[in-house]
Design a protein around this motif. Structure first.
Motif, PDB file in Angstrom:
ATOM      1  N   ILE A  10      26.627  21.491  -9.392  1.00 43.60           N
ATOM      2  CA  ILE A  10      27.229  20.555  -8.443  1.00 43.60           C
ATOM      3  C   ILE A  10      26.146  19.785  -7.692  1.00 43.60           C
ATOM      4  O   ILE A  10      26.223  18.559  -7.523  1.00 43.60           O
ATOM      5  N   MET A  11      25.137  20.495  -7.253  1.00 47.54           N
ATOM      6  CA  MET A  11      24.057  19.832  -6.512  1.00 47.54           C
ATOM      7  C   MET A  11      23.377  18.775  -7.381  1.00 47.54           C
ATOM      8  O   MET A  11      23.121  17.649  -6.926  1.00 47.54           O
ATOM      9  N   LEU A  12      23.075  19.120  -8.624  1.00 48.42           N
ATOM     10  CA  LEU A  12      22.454  18.140  -9.510  1.00 48.42           C
ATOM     11  C   LEU A  12      23.388  16.967  -9.786  1.00 48.42           C
ATOM     12  O   LEU A  12      22.930  15.829  -9.942  1.00 48.42           O
ATOM     13  N   GLY A  13      24.686  17.239  -9.821  1.00 46.77           N
ATOM     14  CA  GLY A  13      25.639  16.157 -10.036  1.00 46.77           C
ATOM     15  C   GLY A  13      25.544  15.078  -8.971  1.00 46.77           C
ATOM     16  O   GLY A  13      25.681  13.885  -9.276  1.00 46.77           O
ATOM     17  N   TYR A  14      25.283  15.469  -7.733  1.00 53.11           N
ATOM     18  CA  TYR A  14      25.158  14.479  -6.658  1.00 53.11           C
ATOM     19  C   TYR A  14      23.779  13.825  -6.641  1.00 53.11           C
ATOM     20  O   TYR A  14      23.654  12.627  -6.375  1.00 53.11           O
ATOM     21  N   LEU A  15      22.741  14.602  -6.956  1.00 52.87           N
ATOM     22  CA  LEU A  15      21.408  14.007  -7.026  1.00 52.87           C
ATOM     23  C   LEU A  15      21.340  12.942  -8.114  1.00 52.87           C
ATOM     24  O   LEU A  15      20.658  11.923  -7.966  1.00 52.87           O
ATOM     25  N   GLY A  20      33.349  14.808  -7.519  1.00 55.84           N
ATOM     26  CA  GLY A  20      32.169  13.981  -7.252  1.00 55.84           C
ATOM     27  C   GLY A  20      30.986  14.368  -8.104  1.00 55.84           C
ATOM     28  O   GLY A  20      30.235  13.508  -8.583  1.00 55.84           O
ATOM     29  N   ALA A  21      30.794  15.668  -8.331  1.00 51.70           N
ATOM     30  CA  ALA A  21      29.655  16.117  -9.119  1.00 51.70           C
ATOM     31  C   ALA A  21      29.760  15.701 -10.584  1.00 51.70           C
ATOM     32  O   ALA A  21      28.740  15.560 -11.266  1.00 51.70           O
ATOM     33  N   THR A  22      30.973  15.496 -11.085  1.00 49.33           N
ATOM     34  CA  THR A  22      31.120  15.051 -12.480  1.00 49.33           C
ATOM     35  C   THR A  22      30.692  13.598 -12.653  1.00 49.33           C
ATOM     36  O   THR A  22      30.487  13.147 -13.780  1.00 49.33           O
ATOM     37  N   PHE A  65      15.028  23.664  -7.024  1.00 47.59           N
ATOM     38  CA  PHE A  65      15.683  22.452  -7.526  1.00 47.59           C
ATOM     39  C   PHE A  65      14.716  21.551  -8.280  1.00 47.59           C
ATOM     40  O   PHE A  65      15.152  20.781  -9.155  1.00 47.59           O
ATOM     41  N   ARG A  66      13.429  21.634  -8.009  1.00 50.72           N
ATOM     42  CA  ARG A  66      12.475  20.918  -8.852  1.00 50.72           C
ATOM     43  C   ARG A  66      12.601  21.396 -10.300  1.00 50.72           C
ATOM     44  O   ARG A  66      12.648  20.589 -11.237  1.00 50.72           O
TER      45      ARG A  66
END
Length: 904
Positions: free
Chosen positions: A641-646, A813-815, A669-670
């Motif tokens: 999910i976090m990567l989906g927003y980034l 949103g993450a999708t 996260f890096r």
């Protein structure tokens, strides 16, 4: 050469390993008992090295407790590292490390109670002349240390409402102020498994001595309602609420309800503000003992200091409440060294067993508790963390009582409350039990605060205190540099009395706080293939678990749904060769503890235009994850999910803000970004703890966003085929409205866009939608896991483990969803912080009652309703219409824990 005393600390005489008090590079020579010892490897501050020879298989000890076993013969100077700790340090790029670990974790065998070894001693002796502080007397119990008007949401559905309502009373003369209690729980359609904890905690909040008045707010249809709280209090013989209070049910438009609720609060303000502080006994102080962002020195300086101050308070008749059940596993012998009676000892052990079972149902064990920050700062495993945490209970103090989460305090003395190790969730239970002051010990410098109970933060080392002095209250590190524990206890006790009497704590001066209640869990018993036995010896990899339970990624390819040739024009933006509705500057907190700070920084960045014209708005996404929760499947979903927003198409600039001691820190996260094929150099990175506190980290974020010279987005005509849209229905869905939503999806997909549905939403369950969208009434399964990015455009279904609206919206949103169109009936929904939520309805009763909150009213046949929906989507995408929920401040963001996530 350096003397041992300059660079090392021995927790207790007889230990065979010491703690490095500063970083020691490989090759450092140390004088140890008159002998020169050369360190073969780098030893980080807080990590351990051998001081007496240890043979293969022998125990390595701290506080005379075995925490690991030597993997080979070890000699003085050898770096003690387990597979977990070596991996954590290696991930941070530390040089000079050994190629292989030198030790293995001590197995967590179930503790066997030896009744003959129990000491049923007396509690610490009382002082001859008990002291006093200046507090607020309460008719229903002890005096308060503060006097707040509290706006209490019964569930997550009202959290946006109480937050906005409190904002409208900013600066009002009302004692210590009007504060919201917004949280994530109780928002699903089903009865939550944590219902008892929720009712006990929320009821306890309303009765807490720091509450001068309380408005309890629910939403029609809430399972966790004001009525449920009222009944719970009566059925469990709680005292009645004696301060000004009212129950308020949201039943109309957002602005209408804000006005109506505000009218209830207004008369209370002068009453609360006029109440004076008076002299009350120190026996009225009820201290919540917590630790967070712990390090190797927590058990040496801060925790023993908090324990000694608590002992002094108990001598004055007060109460101290220890918590965090999983952070005492492995420390049972220490805790039970001095206990009131056999029944108390047995209840303590039963509480630990119950916690292990609940965690085991979800496929986890207590070994998963230490966060990445804990391990990096020297707490290799749960045994080390637990022994250090238990030092908040001094050896001379007797354990008097054991209570459930949020249960009212049964008396004075020293009490243990069942709770997860999650700091915020644990604190909430203690406040629900009646605590009116918080001692929060921290090694890394946690900045946690609670809305209506002051927090005193004890930091373990003077260096960390100096770095974060604006956020910390007590420098417990002075004990490491020569101040006696007795002198430090007296000094801190004086501060406690002053803060209880009204002096502001560092957290109150900083002006931020947050609430998280013990989050709901999905499993209610053991399940074949998932559950782990309480001995913790069963283990499995994530891939061994059932795919649906672990929310495994899918192929991301669309369903062959129906399409149309329609085209609805929208005024979009060209941003970095993409056609998008907006260009967002994102500040993404890597865990729950940096969430509120991210919000504050984003608001300032928006106001002062730190990114210039390069972005259309600044957004922060506070959440409850990343620390204090289990790993495994739930962590995979969280990271996805976090990567989906980034990596969201609307994100133009993104900075990650870590607290500094979480599981999922910046380095975590890096690595995740690299795995996803993204360049970490594209993103900004900031750390509240490492960068020196709130002011310093705010300056760093400002510098990063201001360091670019990006062109402003260029307006360009497009159509809805450029978008990814989530379609949702909440409440009863009329047949024509279902058909209209299918027609809307057909046009978006037909023009090249994507539509995402929820696997648990009302649309897929509706007979009128499925044939219109897919040409068949057959079941349509998920194409993506929760929050998984789409592999190709088209019709998609996102797997949804629950029914909570905000978790659904966050997953959308993450999708890659850029806008959500929701048909609502019987009520409205909250907006999402990142993705605009458009609400429309064809239900006449909903239009009559909630019309002020709707962005469009759907009338006519299915085709006409579809046209209205499409034009509303286009207006929002063209930035010509701001959805009502966004404009009113009724917004949120909440990440699911899936079927296997649980608090730890």
């Amino acid at each position: 050469m350096v003397r041992f005393e300059q660079i090392g600390v021995l927790p207790e005489p007889g230990d065979n390993v010491a703690i490095a008090s500063r970083r020691l590079e490989a090759g450092t020579e140390v004088e140890l008992d008159g002998t020169a010892v050369t360190l073969p490897h780098t030893v980080l501050e807080g990590h351990r090295f051998v001081v007496t020879p240890v043979a293969t298989g022998e125990a390595l000890t701290s506080w005379n407790t075995a925490f690991a076993r030597a993997s080979r013969d070890l000699v003085p100077g050898d770096y003690v590292c387990t597979p977990t700790s070596l991996a954590a340090v290696s991930a941070r790029g530390v040089e000079g490390l050994p190629a292989e670990p030198s030790a293995t974790n001590e197995p967590l065998d179930p503790f066997e109670l030896d009744e003959s070894g129990l000491n049923f001693g007396a509690q610490v002796t009382s002082v001859e002349q008990p002291g006093t502080f200046l507090g607020y007397p309460r008719e229903q119990g002890p005096a308060g240390t503060r006097n707040h008007v509290v706006l209490l949401a019964t569930s997550s559905r009202s959290s946006g409402f109480v937050t906005e309502l409190a904002r409208r009373f900013d600066g009002a003369a009302a004692g210590d102020g009007v504060v919201p209690v917004a949280h994530t729980e109780g928002g699903e359609d089903e009865v939550p498994n944590n219902l008892h904890f929720l009712l006990a905690t929320l009821g306890g909040f309303a009765l807490n001595p720091n509450v001068g008045a309380v408005l309890i707010v629910d939403t029609e249809g809430d399972v966790v309602s004001g009525e449920a709280i009222k009944n719970f209090l009566a059925e469990n013989n709680y005292p009645s609420i004696k301060v000004p209070h009212a129950y308020f049910t949201r039943s109309a438009g957002f602005e209408h309800d804000l006005t109506a609720a505000g009218a209830l609060i207004e008369p209370w303000l002068p009453v609360v503000d006029a109440q004076p502080r008076v002299e009350v006994p120190l026996a009225d102080l009820k201290i919540a003992l917590q630790c967070g962002g712990s390090d190797a020195f927590s058990g040496i300086s801060a925790n023993p200091l908090a324990g000694q101050v608590s002992a002094e308070l108990i001598r004055h008749g007060g109460t101290a409440v220890l918590a965090e059940t999983d952070e005492l596993i492995g420390a049972e012998p220490y805790v039970l060294k001095n206990v009131r009676d056999l029944a108390t000892a047995k209840r303590f052990l039963a509480t630990i067993k119950s916690f292990k079972e609940r965690v085991g149902w979800h496929g986890h064990t207590a070994e998963g508790n230490p966060s990445g920050g804990n391990v990096y700062r020297g707490l290799y495993n749960i045994v080390l963390k637990s022994i250090g945490a238990a030092r908040k209970l001094p050896r001379e103090v007797r354990l008097d009582h054991v209570i459930d989460y949020g249960e009212p305090l049964p008396g004075d003395g020293y009490i243990f409350m069942d709770s997860p190790g999650n700091d915020l969730e644990s604190v909430a239970g203690q406040i629900g039990s009646g605590c009116n002051l918080i001692f929060f010990t921290t090694g890394n410098g946690s900045i946690t605060n609670f809305p209506f109970v002051p927090t005193l933060k004890f930091v373990t080392t003077s260096a960390r205190y100096e770095r974060l002095h604006a956020e910390m209250d007590v420098d417990a590190g002075k004990y490491l540099t020569g101040t006696s524990m007795a002198d430090l206890t007296a000094e801190t006790f004086d501060l406690v009395v002053r803060v209880a009497s009204g002096e502001k704590s560092a957290g109150e001066r900083a002006g931020h706080s947050q609430v998280s209640i013990w989050r709901n869990w999905k499993q209610t018993g053991p399940r074949e293939g998932i559950s782990i036995s309480t001995d913790g010896r069963m283990a499995r990899t994530l891939a061994d678990l059932p795919a649906e339970d672990r929310d495994a990624p899918l192929d991301g390819l669309p369903h062959p749904g129906l399409t149309s040739d329609g085209r609805t024009i929208a005024g979009l933006l060209t941003v970095d060769h993409r056609l998008v509705p907006e260009a967002v500057g994102l500040i993404l907190p890597t865990s729950l503890c940096s969430g509120q700070i991210a919000l504050r920084i984003a608001a300032q960045a928006q106001l002062e235009k730190w990114a210039g014209d390069a972005v259309t708005r600044m957004v922060a996404l506070p959440h409850t994850e990343g620390c204090g929760s289990s790993g495994g499947a739930s962590e995979e979903t969280f990271a996805r999910i976090m990567l989906g927003y980034l990596l969201h198409p609307n994100t133009r600039m993104a900075l990650l803000l870590e607290h500094g001691c979480e599981k999922t820190h910046n380095d975590y996260f890096r690595s995740r970004l690299v795995e996803a094929g993204a360049d970490p150099a594209r993103f900004g990175w900031a750390s509240i703890q490492a960068d020196g506190g709130l002011d310093a980290v705010g300056g760093k974020v400002k510098e990063w966003f201001g360091g670019f010279d990006l062109p402003a987005p260029v307006e360009q005509a497009g159509d809805l085929g450029a978008l990814t849209v989530g379609l949702e229905a909440r409440g009863p869905l009329p047949e024509r409205a279902a058909e209209a939503l299918a027609l809307i999806g057909q046009e978006i997909v037909g023009s090249g866009g994507s539509v995402v549905l929820s696997s648990r939403g009302a649309l897929l369950a509706h007979d009128g939608f499925r044939p219109a969208a897919f040409g068949s009434a057959d079941a349509v399964g998920p194409t993506v896991a929760h929050g998984q990015r789409l592999a190709a455009p088209g019709w998609h279904v996102m797997r949804m483990p629950g029914t909570d609206w905000m978790e659904t919206a966050t997953g959308f949103g993450a999708t890659g969803v850029q806008q959500i169109l929701a048909h609502v009936a019987g009520g409205t929904v909250s907006a999402q912080r990142f993705v605009p939520v458009v609400e429309f309805s064809n239900d006449s009763e909903t239009v009559a009652t909630y019309g002020d909150d709707l962005d469009a009213v759907a009338t006519g046949d299915a085709a006409e309703q579809a046209r209205i929906g499409l034009e509303t989507i286009a207006a929002v995408a063209s930035r010509q219409l701001v959805p009502k929920a966004v404009a009113s401040g009724n917004i949120g963001f909440q990440i699911t824990r899936g079927l296997l996530g649980t608090s730890m």
